[in-house]
Design a protein around this motif. Sequence first.
Motif, mmCIF file in Angstrom:
data_model
loop_
_atom_site.group_PDB
_atom_site.id
_atom_site.type_symbol
_atom_site.label_atom_id
_atom_site.label_comp_id
_atom_site.label_asym_id
_atom_site.label_seq_id
_atom_site.Cartn_x
_atom_site.Cartn_y
_atom_site.Cartn_z
ATOM 1 N N SER A 114 0.845 -1.209 0.000
ATOM 2 C CA SER A 114 0.000 0.000 0.000
ATOM 3 C C SER A 114 0.876 1.253 0.000
ATOM 4 O O SER A 114 0.602 2.226 -0.720
ATOM 5 C CB SER A 114 -0.907 0.039 1.217
ATOM 6 O OG SER A 114 -1.796 -1.028 1.195
ATOM 7 N N LEU A 115 1.951 1.212 0.818
ATOM 8 C CA LEU A 115 2.847 2.370 0.862
ATOM 9 C C LEU A 115 3.536 2.579 -0.481
ATOM 10 O O LEU A 115 3.703 3.709 -0.938
ATOM 11 C CB LEU A 115 3.887 2.184 1.973
ATOM 12 C CG LEU A 115 3.383 2.388 3.397
ATOM 13 C CD1 LEU A 115 4.496 2.070 4.396
ATOM 14 C CD2 LEU A 115 2.885 3.799 3.605
ATOM 15 N N GLN A 116 3.907 1.490 -1.110
ATOM 16 C CA GLN A 116 4.528 1.620 -2.429
ATOM 17 C C GLN A 116 3.544 2.239 -3.426
ATOM 18 O O GLN A 116 3.909 3.101 -4.238
ATOM 19 C CB GLN A 116 4.994 0.250 -2.937
ATOM 20 C CG GLN A 116 6.275 -0.210 -2.317
ATOM 21 C CD GLN A 116 6.671 -1.582 -2.871
ATOM 22 O OE1 GLN A 116 5.925 -2.201 -3.616
ATOM 23 N NE2 GLN A 116 7.856 -2.035 -2.473
ATOM 24 N N LYS A 117 2.298 1.778 -3.362
ATOM 25 C CA LYS A 117 1.288 2.302 -4.293
ATOM 26 C C LYS A 117 1.046 3.781 -4.007
ATOM 27 O O LYS A 117 0.940 4.594 -4.922
ATOM 28 C CB LYS A 117 0.001 1.503 -4.173
ATOM 29 C CG LYS A 117 -1.012 1.896 -5.206
ATOM 30 C CD LYS A 117 -2.203 0.998 -5.155
ATOM 31 C CE LYS A 117 -3.177 1.432 -6.214
ATOM 32 N NZ LYS A 117 -4.359 0.663 -6.247
ATOM 33 N N VAL A 118 0.968 4.103 -2.690
ATOM 34 C CA VAL A 118 0.720 5.501 -2.326
ATOM 35 C C VAL A 118 1.900 6.356 -2.763
ATOM 36 O O VAL A 118 1.739 7.461 -3.292
ATOM 37 C CB VAL A 118 0.455 5.630 -0.813
ATOM 38 C CG1 VAL A 118 0.469 7.076 -0.362
ATOM 39 C CG2 VAL A 118 -0.856 4.984 -0.455
ATOM 40 N N GLU A 119 3.090 5.878 -2.553
ATOM 41 C CA GLU A 119 4.282 6.616 -2.949
ATOM 42 C C GLU A 119 4.295 6.844 -4.453
ATOM 43 O O GLU A 119 4.606 7.932 -4.939
ATOM 44 C CB GLU A 119 5.552 5.843 -2.544
ATOM 45 C CG GLU A 119 6.199 6.333 -1.318
ATOM 46 C CD GLU A 119 7.462 5.544 -1.019
ATOM 47 O OE1 GLU A 119 8.144 5.035 -1.925
ATOM 48 O OE2 GLU A 119 7.752 5.411 0.173
ATOM 49 N N SER A 120 3.963 5.805 -5.166
ATOM 50 C CA SER A 120 3.961 5.957 -6.632
ATOM 51 C C SER A 120 2.874 6.927 -7.081
ATOM 52 O O SER A 120 3.071 7.715 -7.986
ATOM 53 C CB SER A 120 3.809 4.619 -7.311
ATOM 54 O OG SER A 120 2.549 4.075 -7.068
ATOM 55 N N GLU A 121 1.757 6.907 -6.427
ATOM 56 C CA GLU A 121 0.687 7.834 -6.784
ATOM 57 C C GLU A 121 1.064 9.246 -6.372
ATOM 58 O O GLU A 121 0.730 10.220 -7.057
ATOM 59 C CB GLU A 121 -0.632 7.426 -6.124
ATOM 60 C CG GLU A 121 -1.287 6.242 -6.800
ATOM 61 C CD GLU A 121 -2.618 5.904 -6.188
ATOM 62 O OE1 GLU A 121 -3.192 6.689 -5.426
ATOM 63 O OE2 GLU A 121 -3.099 4.794 -6.449
ATOM 64 N N LEU A 122 1.752 9.348 -5.193
ATOM 65 C CA LEU A 122 2.156 10.673 -4.738
ATOM 66 C C LEU A 122 3.212 11.249 -5.687
ATOM 67 O O LEU A 122 3.239 12.444 -5.964
ATOM 68 C CB LEU A 122 2.715 10.629 -3.316
ATOM 69 C CG LEU A 122 1.697 10.529 -2.201
ATOM 70 C CD1 LEU A 122 2.400 10.396 -0.852
ATOM 71 C CD2 LEU A 122 0.775 11.728 -2.161
ATOM 72 N N GLN A 123 4.046 10.445 -6.154
ATOM 73 C CA GLN A 123 5.052 10.925 -7.083
ATOM 74 C C GLN A 123 4.386 11.300 -8.408
ATOM 75 O O GLN A 123 4.830 12.211 -9.107
ATOM 76 C CB GLN A 123 6.138 9.870 -7.309
ATOM 77 C CG GLN A 123 7.038 9.716 -6.106
ATOM 78 C CD GLN A 123 8.049 8.609 -6.326
ATOM 79 O OE1 GLN A 123 8.028 7.946 -7.352
ATOM 80 N NE2 GLN A 123 8.916 8.444 -5.347
#
Length: 176
Positions: free
Chosen positions: A146-155
């Motif tokens: 989830s953190l990876q997905k959020v990070e990728s979306e945030l980027q």
Amino acid sequence: MSIMGTVLLLATESEGGFGLNFDILETNIVNLAILLGILFYFGQKVLTNTLSERSSNIEKTIVEAETKAKEAAIALSEVQQKLTQAQAEAQRIIQTAENNAKASREAILAQATEDVQRLQETAARDLDTERDRAIAQLRQQVVAMSLQKVESELQAGVAEDTQQKLIDSSIALLGG
């Protein structure tokens, strides 16, 4: 012929045959009579003493035999009583051993049941621990993903209205 005639016939036979001699001095009948009288007179006492001694010995032997028989009967009775007591004691020991064996068997079965139950509980705890560990590991993986997905979306950039919804939901979660 009568018996007396036969005796007279034998008595008259003189030549080398068998016959009776009625001469008292020649046959020593008087000496024999005196000898038999003396033997009867003195022998009676000896014979009486011998017979009474023998009789008393026989009576003594009989009394001893009866005494020994009574003692043997008493000893037999005592031995039979001891045998009965020994048999009763043996039965008691056997009964005690059987009771002890039953009690030991029940104790062993109870201990085995407790051991099985304890092993089952240990296995259940181990299973629960493994399940909890697996769940925790899955959660960590889900959070990491989830953190990876959020990070990728945030980027990639978050839209303005999505940022506003995220802030509102975070404030609502905090109790505001």
